[in-house]
Scaffold this motif. Structure first.
Motif, short mmCIF file in Angstrom:
data_model
loop_
_atom_site.label_atom_id
_atom_site.label_comp_id
_atom_site.label_asym_id
_atom_site.label_seq_id
_atom_site.Cartn_x
_atom_site.Cartn_y
_atom_site.Cartn_z
N GLN A 228 46.33 -22.31 -13.56
CA GLN A 228 44.98 -22.04 -13.07
C GLN A 228 43.95 -22.25 -14.17
O GLN A 228 42.87 -22.81 -13.93
N ASN A 229 44.27 -21.81 -15.38
CA ASN A 229 43.36 -21.98 -16.50
C ASN A 229 43.12 -23.45 -16.80
O ASN A 229 41.98 -23.89 -17.02
N ASN A 232 40.97 -25.11 -14.08
CA ASN A 232 39.56 -24.76 -14.23
C ASN A 232 38.91 -25.55 -15.35
O ASN A 232 37.77 -26.04 -15.21
N GLN A 233 39.59 -25.69 -16.49
CA GLN A 233 39.04 -26.43 -17.62
C GLN A 233 38.83 -27.91 -17.28
O GLN A 233 37.88 -28.53 -17.74
N GLY A 235 38.30 -29.10 -14.26
CA GLY A 235 37.51 -29.29 -13.05
C GLY A 235 38.33 -29.66 -11.84
O GLY A 235 37.83 -30.27 -10.89
N GLN A 237 40.04 -27.34 -9.92
CA GLN A 237 40.42 -26.09 -9.27
C GLN A 237 40.49 -26.18 -7.76
O GLN A 237 41.14 -25.35 -7.11
N ASP A 238 39.84 -27.18 -7.16
CA ASP A 238 39.85 -27.29 -5.70
C ASP A 238 40.85 -28.33 -5.19
O ASP A 238 40.90 -28.59 -3.98
#
Length: 259
Positions: A228-229, A232-233, A235, A237-238
């Motif tokens: 997850q980290n 997110n970093q 981009g 996450q979706d």
């Protein structure tokens, strides 16, 4: 406590953490924690393995709750009737999608296969792969001023040892965190700069026929904090949506089936 993704009176599926062994092995005599024993203690009954995930791989792990159900599930895996979907982060930009048909020599363990015959034949190995995203980060790793990574979806059609890792390495896009077939410099860089301190390979879902009811069962496992980290970093996450853990769809009745 392990995350139980699905359980009924015949089978159980858990989200295996990276770094856990599925069962006790004399090759790892000093290990204290195993998935099978933990699940057995957690649900209060014996479990039977039907497939395996390598120690550094996370994701859906399915087990039978009786030897007979375990046998039926194992048959589905052996006959390639189970659809397995993985996600991985690779070094570099993988631009294409397709099916990799690249035979693999049998990999042997130095201790367990010490007395095995030296004769080895390349075995057929097929992997479907789809590039989902790519990113370039302003972090120098190796001789370049930036680092490039790809997110891919993988579906093995055969079950060779370390097949997905070896196939991606063959494409010259090894998995991040792969200490055997990967790029050690890239592994260290990803761990240092992005917290990717594990093999970035996750068994996201299993699709199979329930061995007792005959219903279609799709089991999905969510990503751990390292994944997850990183998502997110980068981009991303979706790109792997937070979908329901289980879809349990009854087969259509005989009267409604097309001739």
């Amino acid at each position: 406590m392990l995350e139980i993704l699905y359980q009924d009176e015949w089978l159980v599926a858990v989200n295996k953490p990276a770094g856990w062994l599925v069962h006790r092995s004399w090759l790892d005599r000093h290990e204290k924690v195993f998935v099978m024993q933990t699940v057995r203690d957690q649900i209060g009954q014996h479990v039977f393995t039907v497939h395996r995930l390598d120690r550094p791989t996370s994701g859906v792990l399915l087990m039978g709750l009786s030897s007979e159900v375990g046998r039926l599930l194992s048959q589905q895996f052996e006959q390639h009737q189970v659809q397995k979907t993985y996600h991985a982060v690779l070094r570099g930009w993988l631009e294409s999608s397709g099916t990799l048909d690249y035979p693999l020599m049998e990999e042997r363990d130095k201790i367990a296969d010490k007395f095995a015959s030296e004769t080895r034949i390349a075995q057929p190995a097929l992997t479907d792969y789809q590039a989902l995203a790519k990113v370039e980060m302003p972090v120098p790793v190796g001789r370049y001023p930036t680092s490039r990574y790809s997110l891919v979806e993988l579906s093995p059609k055969t079950g060779r040892k370390h097949q997905l890792r070896r196939h991606m390495s063959h494409l010259r896009h090894p998995m991040i965190g792969d200490s055997t077939h990967g790029d050690l410099k890239q592994n260290r860089g990803a761990a240092q700069h992005f917290g990717a301190n594990r093999l970035m390979l996750h068994a996201s879902s299993l699709s199979l026929t329930h061995p007792v009811t005959g219903e279609s069962l799709l089991i999905r496992a969510g990503l751990d904090s390292v994944w997850q980290n990183l998502m997110n970093q980068f981009g991303w996450q979706d790109l792997i949506p937070d979908v329901p853990r289980v879809e349990f769809v009854p087969e259509p009745s005989q009267d409604n089936r097309s001739e």
